[in-house]
Design a protein around this motif. Structure first.
Motif, PDB file in Angstrom:
ATOM      1  N   ILE A 150       0.867  -1.177   0.000  1.00  0.00           N
ATOM      2  CA  ILE A 150       0.000   0.000   0.000  1.00  0.00           C
ATOM      3  C   ILE A 150       0.906   1.229   0.000  1.00  0.00           C
ATOM      4  CG2 ILE A 150      -1.805   1.254   1.248  1.00  0.00           C
ATOM      5  CD1 ILE A 150      -2.478  -1.502   2.589  1.00  0.00           C
ATOM      6  N   PRO A 151       1.218   1.780  -1.174  1.00  0.00           N
ATOM      7  CA  PRO A 151       2.124   2.939  -1.217  1.00  0.00           C
ATOM      8  C   PRO A 151       1.489   4.179  -0.603  1.00  0.00           C
ATOM      9  CG  PRO A 151       1.237   2.461  -3.398  1.00  0.00           C
ATOM     10  CD  PRO A 151       0.795   1.345  -2.502  1.00  0.00           C
ATOM     11  N   ALA A 152       2.320   5.180  -0.345  1.00  0.00           N
ATOM     12  CA  ALA A 152       1.866   6.445   0.244  1.00  0.00           C
ATOM     13  C   ALA A 152       1.127   6.200   1.554  1.00  0.00           C
ATOM     14  CB  ALA A 152       0.985   7.208  -0.740  1.00  0.00           C
ATOM     15  N   GLY A 153       1.826   5.554   2.485  1.00  0.00           N
ATOM     16  CA  GLY A 153       1.195   5.089   3.714  1.00  0.00           C
ATOM     17  C   GLY A 153       0.689   6.165   4.642  1.00  0.00           C
ATOM     18  N   SER A 154       1.164   7.395   4.502  1.00  0.00           N
ATOM     19  CA  SER A 154       0.733   8.451   5.414  1.00  0.00           C
ATOM     20  C   SER A 154      -0.458   9.237   4.882  1.00  0.00           C
ATOM     21  CB  SER A 154       1.889   9.417   5.702  1.00  0.00           C
ATOM     22  OG  SER A 154       2.308  10.068   4.512  1.00  0.00           O
ATOM     23  N   ILE A 157      -5.953   7.353   2.178  1.00  0.00           N
ATOM     24  CA  ILE A 157      -6.193   5.935   1.899  1.00  0.00           C
ATOM     25  C   ILE A 157      -5.184   5.075   2.646  1.00  0.00           C
ATOM     26  CG2 ILE A 157      -5.958   4.155   0.124  1.00  0.00           C
ATOM     27  CD1 ILE A 157      -8.596   5.356  -0.094  1.00  0.00           C
ATOM     28  N   GLY A 158      -3.920   5.453   2.576  1.00  0.00           N
ATOM     29  CA  GLY A 158      -2.867   4.646   3.178  1.00  0.00           C
ATOM     30  C   GLY A 158      -3.060   4.408   4.659  1.00  0.00           C
ATOM     31  N   THR A 159      -3.407   5.450   5.406  1.00  0.00           N
ATOM     32  CA  THR A 159      -3.535   5.301   6.849  1.00  0.00           C
ATOM     33  C   THR A 159      -4.651   4.352   7.237  1.00  0.00           C
ATOM     34  OG1 THR A 159      -4.890   7.317   6.913  1.00  0.00           O
ATOM     35  CG2 THR A 159      -2.536   7.545   7.417  1.00  0.00           C
ATOM     36  N   PHE A 160      -5.700   4.295   6.414  1.00  0.00           N
ATOM     37  CA  PHE A 160      -6.805   3.366   6.715  1.00  0.00           C
ATOM     38  C   PHE A 160      -6.497   1.972   6.173  1.00  0.00           C
ATOM     39  CE2 PHE A 160     -10.826   1.292   6.767  1.00  0.00           C
ATOM     40  CZ  PHE A 160     -11.538   1.886   7.808  1.00  0.00           C
ATOM     41  N   ALA A 161      -6.041   1.891   4.925  1.00  0.00           N
ATOM     42  CA  ALA A 161      -5.820   0.589   4.293  1.00  0.00           C
ATOM     43  C   ALA A 161      -4.750  -0.218   5.014  1.00  0.00           C
ATOM     44  CB  ALA A 161      -5.448   0.784   2.821  1.00  0.00           C
ATOM     45  N   THR A 175       5.312   2.872   1.466  1.00  0.00           N
ATOM     46  CA  THR A 175       6.344   3.885   1.255  1.00  0.00           C
ATOM     47  C   THR A 175       5.912   5.158   1.965  1.00  0.00           C
ATOM     48  OG1 THR A 175       5.262   4.569  -0.807  1.00  0.00           O
ATOM     49  CG2 THR A 175       7.071   2.984  -0.982  1.00  0.00           C
ATOM     50  N   THR A 176       6.897   5.918   2.424  1.00  0.00           N
ATOM     51  CA  THR A 176       6.598   7.199   3.048  1.00  0.00           C
ATOM     52  C   THR A 176       7.893   7.991   3.144  1.00  0.00           C
ATOM     53  OG1 THR A 176       5.412   8.246   4.898  1.00  0.00           O
ATOM     54  CG2 THR A 176       6.942   6.458   5.436  1.00  0.00           C
ATOM     55  N   SER A 177       7.799   9.202   3.659  1.00  0.00           N
ATOM     56  CA  SER A 177       8.998  10.024   3.840  1.00  0.00           C
ATOM     57  C   SER A 177       9.712   9.641   5.135  1.00  0.00           C
ATOM     58  CB  SER A 177       8.615  11.505   3.877  1.00  0.00           C
ATOM     59  OG  SER A 177       7.741  11.759   4.963  1.00  0.00           O
ATOM     60  N   ALA A 324      -1.108  16.410   3.551  1.00  0.00           N
ATOM     61  CA  ALA A 324      -1.959  15.938   4.649  1.00  0.00           C
ATOM     62  C   ALA A 324      -1.490  14.580   5.159  1.00  0.00           C
ATOM     63  CB  ALA A 324      -3.410  15.845   4.185  1.00  0.00           C
ATOM     64  N   LYS A 325      -1.427  14.450   6.462  1.00  0.00           N
ATOM     65  CA  LYS A 325      -1.037  13.209   7.124  1.00  0.00           C
ATOM     66  C   LYS A 325      -2.321  12.590   7.672  1.00  0.00           C
ATOM     67  CE  LYS A 325       2.144  11.688  10.798  1.00  0.00           C
ATOM     68  NZ  LYS A 325       3.105  12.182  11.807  1.00  0.00           N
ATOM     69  N   GLY A 326      -3.005  11.830   6.829  1.00  0.00           N
ATOM     70  CA  GLY A 326      -4.340  11.353   7.159  1.00  0.00           C
ATOM     71  C   GLY A 326      -5.384  12.174   6.428  1.00  0.00           C
ATOM     72  N   LYS A 327      -6.548  12.356   7.062  1.00  0.00           N
ATOM     73  CA  LYS A 327      -7.684  12.984   6.402  1.00  0.00           C
ATOM     74  C   LYS A 327      -7.852  14.458   6.783  1.00  0.00           C
ATOM     75  CE  LYS A 327     -10.102  11.582   4.002  1.00  0.00           C
ATOM     76  NZ  LYS A 327     -11.442  11.005   4.219  1.00  0.00           N
TER      77      LYS A 327
END
Length: 337
Positions: A150-154, A157-161, A175-177, A324-327
């Motif tokens: 699940i790319p772009a984890g932060s 979508i990433g934070t929930f998935a 992946t993330t920074s 944005a880090k999450g929603k």
């Protein structure tokens, strides 16, 4: 009632507040007084006309898809809800909008709000929750022992998935920074790649599922980490012919979408993997299952920032920055439990 309206396609400059009539509900709908509305990337893409061939709007159109609020009226055929119920829902692709004081919500699209979540927290969930569920559970049939990328984890979508995949028993890669690496691990990520320092395709291998969330050549790179008989479920395209057929599009559009997806489908077949494009569908039954996971604490909503209704356009602009880090959530009323 007050609503954030898109006048015509072009840019966010064509989005403005207007006073419009309160919705009149159909027999199978509920009227919801909206306390909070969650934003999603598609909300700033729609004004640009990016989804014009797929999503049909009657201008002027109310923006927004995700909402949480209180039922104030029910249609004559509604059986699952009553006035006073606290609900959350996605009304994406239903010709309606959530960035307004009220919304008419089809009964099938809504679920009771988890008691332990504020309205703002609940409003952050519907699209990312439904997308994650429909991609990982329905389409990819993720189960214990699977490896899911699940790319772009932060991101939203990433934070929930990541959390959902972990609860399903999967090993999760993302992946993330640099600054977010330890944080996404707390969400359930097992293998984390700093995209600023490494290419994920060089260090990952043996994955069963890739969730396509990043534009560009990321999907083709992801083929290198998949094992045979695996799946790519893309949320960002390219749309395929099967998607066009499910939406009842004409022959020309089916041909166009088949051509757009031809390369990635061919490359996937060469790797003995399967590619498909997912367009999330409102579904109250799925949302109720997700709600139970939220209520039990198995998954938690992740909110980066809350904007007032008056500053909704600023919220859209902030979301578009990609920081944005999450929603990102818009608060219309008191969003406490």
């Amino acid at each position: 009632m007050k609503a954030l309206i898109l006048k015509r396609y072009g840019s966010l400059q064509n989005v403005m507040f207007e006073d419009i009539s309160k919705p009149v509900i159909a027999p199978d709908e509920i009227l919801v007084e909206i306390h909070a509305a969650g934003l999603n990337p598609i909300d700033y893409m729609i004004p640009k006309g990016i989804f014009k061939p797929i999503l049909k709007f009657n201008m002027p159109a109310t923006l927004g898809s995700d909402l949480a609020g209180v039922v104030v009226e029910v249609g004559s055929k509604v059986t699952r809800f009553k006035a006073g119920d606290k609900v959350f829902a996605s009304i994406f692709d239903l010709g309606k909008g959530s960035l307004a004081e009220y919304a008419a919500v089809p009964e099938f699209a809504a679920a009771l709000k988890p008691d332990n979540l504020s309205f703002a927290e609940a409003a952050s969930v519907p699209m990312v929750g439904l997308t994650s569920w429909q991609a990982l559970v329905v389409r990819a049939q993720t189960r214990a022992g699977h490896k899911v990328f699940i790319p772009a984890g932060s991101g939203g979508i990433g934070t929930f998935a990541i959390q959902l995949a972990q609860r399903l028993g999967a090993t999760v890669g993302t992946t993330t920074s640099t600054s977010n690496m330890e944080w996404v691990r707390t969400l359930g990520a097992d293998e984390v790649v700093d995209y600023k320092k490494q290419n994920f395709e060089d260090v990952m291998q043996g994955y069963d599922t890739v969730l396509g969330t990043v534009r560009g050549d990321a999907l083709e790179k992801a083929l290198r980490i998949l094992k045979p008989k695996s799946k790519i479920v893309s949320l960002i395209g390219p749309p395929d012919g099967a998607f066009a057929s499910r939406r009842g599009m004409n022959l020309l559009m089916r041909i166009v979408f088949s051509l757009l997806s031809r390369r990635i489908i061919r490359l996937a077949k060469q790797q003995d993997t399967h590619y498909s494009f997912l367009f999330v569908q409102p579904n109250g039954e799925h949302l109720a299952i997700i709600g139970s996971m939220l209520e039990s604490g198995q998954i938690r909503p992740v909110i980066d920032r809350i904007f007032s209704f008056e500053n909704a356009k600023l919220g859209l602009e902030y979301l578009e920055t990609g920081r944005a880090k999450g929603k990102v959530v818009i608060e219309l009323k008191d969003t406490t439990i």
